[in-house]
Motif scaffolding. Structure first.
Motif, PDB file in Angstrom:
ATOM      1  N   ARG A 109     -34.723   4.680  -9.022  1.00  0.00           N
ATOM      2  CA  ARG A 109     -35.860   4.608  -9.941  1.00  0.00           C
ATOM      3  C   ARG A 109     -36.483   3.221  -9.824  1.00  0.00           C
ATOM      4  NH1 ARG A 109     -34.237   5.755 -15.733  1.00  0.00           N
ATOM      5  NH2 ARG A 109     -32.629   4.202 -15.225  1.00  0.00           N
ATOM      6  N   ILE A 110     -37.646   3.161  -9.194  1.00  0.00           N
ATOM      7  CA  ILE A 110     -38.296   1.880  -8.917  1.00  0.00           C
ATOM      8  C   ILE A 110     -39.258   1.515 -10.049  1.00  0.00           C
ATOM      9  CG2 ILE A 110     -39.700   0.596  -7.278  1.00  0.00           C
ATOM     10  CD1 ILE A 110     -36.970   1.465  -6.199  1.00  0.00           C
ATOM     11  N   LYS A 111     -39.187   0.255 -10.500  1.00  0.00           N
ATOM     12  CA  LYS A 111     -40.114  -0.183 -11.552  1.00  0.00           C
ATOM     13  C   LYS A 111     -41.132  -1.206 -11.055  1.00  0.00           C
ATOM     14  CE  LYS A 111     -37.251  -3.892 -13.579  1.00  0.00           C
ATOM     15  NZ  LYS A 111     -36.607  -4.371 -14.841  1.00  0.00           N
ATOM     16  N   GLN A 112     -40.862  -1.844  -9.891  1.00  0.00           N
ATOM     17  CA  GLN A 112     -41.808  -2.840  -9.392  1.00  0.00           C
ATOM     18  C   GLN A 112     -41.595  -3.052  -7.904  1.00  0.00           C
ATOM     19  OE1 GLN A 112     -41.076  -6.854  -9.546  1.00  0.00           O
ATOM     20  NE2 GLN A 112     -43.082  -7.242  -8.640  1.00  0.00           N
ATOM     21  N   ILE A 113     -42.675  -3.362  -7.193  1.00  0.00           N
ATOM     22  CA  ILE A 113     -42.610  -3.648  -5.768  1.00  0.00           C
ATOM     23  C   ILE A 113     -43.405  -4.912  -5.467  1.00  0.00           C
ATOM     24  CG2 ILE A 113     -42.180  -1.343  -4.836  1.00  0.00           C
ATOM     25  CD1 ILE A 113     -45.146  -0.852  -4.732  1.00  0.00           C
ATOM     26  N   ALA A 114     -43.050  -5.589  -4.387  1.00  0.00           N
ATOM     27  CA  ALA A 114     -43.763  -6.795  -3.965  1.00  0.00           C
ATOM     28  C   ALA A 114     -43.767  -6.854  -2.454  1.00  0.00           C
ATOM     29  CB  ALA A 114     -43.099  -8.045  -4.552  1.00  0.00           C
ATOM     30  N   CYS A 115     -44.864  -7.330  -1.886  1.00  0.00           N
ATOM     31  CA  CYS A 115     -45.006  -7.467  -0.436  1.00  0.00           C
ATOM     32  C   CYS A 115     -45.381  -8.894  -0.083  1.00  0.00           C
ATOM     33  CB  CYS A 115     -46.086  -6.535   0.100  1.00  0.00           C
ATOM     34  SG  CYS A 115     -45.703  -4.783  -0.012  1.00  0.00           S
ATOM     35  N   GLY A 116     -44.661  -9.469   0.885  1.00  0.00           N
ATOM     36  CA  GLY A 116     -45.041 -10.752   1.446  1.00  0.00           C
ATOM     37  C   GLY A 116     -45.812 -10.530   2.724  1.00  0.00           C
ATOM     38  N   ASP A 117     -45.844 -11.555   3.570  1.00  0.00           N
ATOM     39  CA  ASP A 117     -46.535 -11.420   4.837  1.00  0.00           C
ATOM     40  C   ASP A 117     -45.947 -10.265   5.635  1.00  0.00           C
ATOM     41  OD1 ASP A 117     -47.846 -11.720   7.227  1.00  0.00           O
ATOM     42  OD2 ASP A 117     -47.513 -13.871   7.383  1.00  0.00           O
ATOM     43  N   SER A 118     -44.622 -10.274   5.828  1.00  0.00           N
ATOM     44  CA  SER A 118     -43.971  -9.251   6.636  1.00  0.00           C
ATOM     45  C   SER A 118     -42.669  -8.775   6.025  1.00  0.00           C
ATOM     46  CB  SER A 118     -43.697  -9.792   8.050  1.00  0.00           C
ATOM     47  OG  SER A 118     -44.879 -10.241   8.668  1.00  0.00           O
ATOM     48  N   HIS A 119     -42.503  -8.953   4.713  1.00  0.00           N
ATOM     49  CA  HIS A 119     -41.292  -8.440   4.062  1.00  0.00           C
ATOM     50  C   HIS A 119     -41.656  -7.803   2.727  1.00  0.00           C
ATOM     51  CE1 HIS A 119     -41.629 -12.244   1.829  1.00  0.00           C
ATOM     52  NE2 HIS A 119     -40.652 -11.857   1.022  1.00  0.00           N
ATOM     53  N   CYS A 120     -40.766  -6.949   2.248  1.00  0.00           N
ATOM     54  CA  CYS A 120     -41.017  -6.196   1.017  1.00  0.00           C
ATOM     55  C   CYS A 120     -39.776  -6.191   0.133  1.00  0.00           C
ATOM     56  CB  CYS A 120     -41.392  -4.752   1.337  1.00  0.00           C
ATOM     57  SG  CYS A 120     -42.881  -4.560   2.313  1.00  0.00           S
ATOM     58  N   LEU A 121     -40.016  -5.993  -1.156  1.00  0.00           N
ATOM     59  CA  LEU A 121     -38.933  -5.897  -2.128  1.00  0.00           C
ATOM     60  C   LEU A 121     -39.262  -4.835  -3.162  1.00  0.00           C
ATOM     61  CD1 LEU A 121     -39.677  -9.289  -1.818  1.00  0.00           C
ATOM     62  CD2 LEU A 121     -37.250  -9.256  -2.447  1.00  0.00           C
ATOM     63  N   ALA A 122     -38.222  -4.243  -3.712  1.00  0.00           N
ATOM     64  CA  ALA A 122     -38.380  -3.262  -4.784  1.00  0.00           C
ATOM     65  C   ALA A 122     -37.331  -3.531  -5.852  1.00  0.00           C
ATOM     66  CB  ALA A 122     -38.227  -1.842  -4.243  1.00  0.00           C
ATOM     67  N   VAL A 123     -37.749  -3.498  -7.111  1.00  0.00           N
ATOM     68  CA  VAL A 123     -36.839  -3.682  -8.248  1.00  0.00           C
ATOM     69  C   VAL A 123     -36.612  -2.327  -8.907  1.00  0.00           C
ATOM     70  CG1 VAL A 123     -36.435  -4.911 -10.404  1.00  0.00           C
ATOM     71  CG2 VAL A 123     -37.772  -5.995  -8.604  1.00  0.00           C
ATOM     72  N   THR A 124     -35.365  -1.972  -9.130  1.00  0.00           N
ATOM     73  CA  THR A 124     -35.049  -0.688  -9.759  1.00  0.00           C
ATOM     74  C   THR A 124     -35.059  -0.823 -11.280  1.00  0.00           C
ATOM     75  OG1 THR A 124     -32.645  -1.027  -9.878  1.00  0.00           O
ATOM     76  CG2 THR A 124     -33.550  -0.193  -7.786  1.00  0.00           C
ATOM     77  N   MET A 125     -35.056   0.315 -11.949  1.00  0.00           N
ATOM     78  CA  MET A 125     -35.019   0.322 -13.413  1.00  0.00           C
ATOM     79  C   MET A 125     -33.734  -0.309 -13.943  1.00  0.00           C
ATOM     80  SD  MET A 125     -37.855   1.605 -14.451  1.00  0.00           S
ATOM     81  CE  MET A 125     -37.515   2.028 -16.162  1.00  0.00           C
TER      82      MET A 125
END
Length: 425
Positions: A109-125
């Motif tokens: 269950r993802i609550k937030q995402i972020a993208c850099g130049d060439s990397h990504c992150l996702a924060v779960t609930m």
């Protein structure tokens, strides 16, 4: 567009040179601007000068979208774009021109995402953080510099519930539910807030906040912005163009309060390539830093820190800015070379201009075109690796390496530039 569809803006994101927005109902996603790597999701590699409906996401109830340098991500987790360094999270280096689900995140269950130049992150609930993509400076927080083709859990946050993450070009920041601020990745300009210029391969807590708890964080290319629970604004990192807002051009290696906004309660922040925007609780928008293309939005090309519009949301691209007003009108300004301002042209603007197609005082979405990809047409697109050539530096030297990019030529950041090759029939 059908009359019953709600096209009122609920979110706009415009990092780099592409822009996406989501309707209030979540059933319509539009994108425009630079599309040469497929990041607009329309099934081709063309720029769009006006908002265009992303038909591939129709009916998916999209909650949020985030842009990287040449890629885009959205929940319900779908994503599109070029696959260098595995930044798409699908387990390979393949390029994608329409959104595809990230299988490795199914069930989370993802609550937030972020993208850099060439990397990504996702924060779960549950407050866990998954990261993937390019990792040459440790920006994934996994304890190494190896790229990751699929999302991996950041083990350093075991027992720590993360509220949100933000991604710069090659660094990452996070705020925990307890109000702690963290930084990792590339730290050359002090943008990790840890008091030095060293990289970090795992998240490290910022310890110079005098007990103030942080509520949100955002990243520019090489600088970081955070806001405390009391609405105070802090910045740190690179400040060659005044993007930290401290009245000088000195880098700051730890968070410093922006004194000129000390009497304001900050409710939203955004970082561009070399400029920063902050929105106060009473709707005043402040901008400062690099203003070569008018992205600060005050009518000239000089650095400023002054109110611009009565707005409710702001987002920064590398060289342009977007804002939504209380009246549900969308404005854009700054660099427009790829159509990222959404006005149907490629001109720069140093004052905000309404995007008619998305605004209540314009056509309210009635003139938005949809993607026109015909999967049965057999039409193909030249891949990004075939559309670029390597330009050597003054010495005539280039460096070739297949590591970490699927066998493509590795372009040294400081030595060579990419140029687009136009094929003539």
């Amino acid at each position: 567009m059908a009359a019953e569809e709600d096209v009122r803006m609920t979110e706009v994101t415009g990092p780099f040179r592409q822009v996406l927005f989501i309707s209030a109902a979540g059933n319509i996603v539009c994108s425009w601007g630079r599309g040469e790597d497929g990041q607009l999701g329309h099934g081709d590699a063309e720029d769009r000068l006006r908002p265009t409906r992303l038909s591939a996401l129709d009916g998916l109830d999209i909650i949020s979208v985030t842009c990287g340098a040449d890629h885009t991500t959205a929940y319900s987790l779908s994503r599109t774009e070029v696959g260098d360094f595995g930044r798409l999270g699908h387990g390979d280096f393949s390029d994608l021109f329409t959104p595809q689900p990230i299988k490795a995140l199914h069930g989370l269950r993802i609550k937030q995402i972020a993208c850099g130049d060439s990397h990504c992150l996702a924060v779960t609930m549950e407050g866990e953080v998954q990261s993937w993509g390019r990792n040459q400076n440790g920006q994934l927080g996994l304890g190494s510099t190896e790229d990751s083709l699929v999302p991996q859990k950041i083990q350093a946050f075991q027992g720590i519930s993360i509220k949100m993450v933000a991604a710069g070009a090659e660094h990452t920041a996070a705020v925990s539910e307890e109000g702690a601020l963290y930084g990792w990745g590339w730290g050359r300009y002090g943008n990790l807030g840890l008091g030095d210029r060293n990289d970090r391969l795992v998240p490290e807590k910022v310890s110079t906040l005098n007990g103030e708890k942080m509520n949100m964080v955002a990243c520019g290319w090489r600088h970081t912005i955070s806001v405390s629970d009391t609405g105070r604004l802090y910045t740190y990192g690179w400040s060659k163009y005044g993007q930290l807002g401290h009245g000088d051009f000195e880098d700051h290696l730890v968070p410093h309060k922006v004194e000129s906004l000390a009497d304001s309660f900050i409710k939203q922040i955004a970082g561009g390539w070399r400029h920063t925007m902050a929105l106060t609780s009473d709707g005043k928008l402040y901008g400062w830093g690099w203003n070569k293309f008018g992205q600060v939005g005050v009518g000239d090309n000089a650095d400023h820190c002054s109110p611009v519009l009565k707005v409710v949301q702001v987002s920064c691209g590398w060289r342009h800015t977007l804002a939504i007003t209380e009246e549900k009108n969308v404005f854009s300004w700054g660099r427009g070379t790829n159509g990222q301002l959404g006005h149907g042209e490629s001109a720069d603007r140093n004052v905000p201009k309404i995007i008619e197609a998305l605004s209540v005082d314009g056509s309210s979405g009635q003139q938005i075109e949809s993607s026109k990809l015909d999967p049965l047409s057999g039409k193909t697109w030249v891949s990004p690796t075939e559309r670029y050539a390597i330009v050597p530096d003054e010495s005539g030297q280039t460096v070739h390496s297949g590591k970490g990019n699927g066998g493509d030529v590795s372009v040294p950041e400081n030595d060579v530039k990419r140029i687009r090759i136009f094929y003539l029939d």
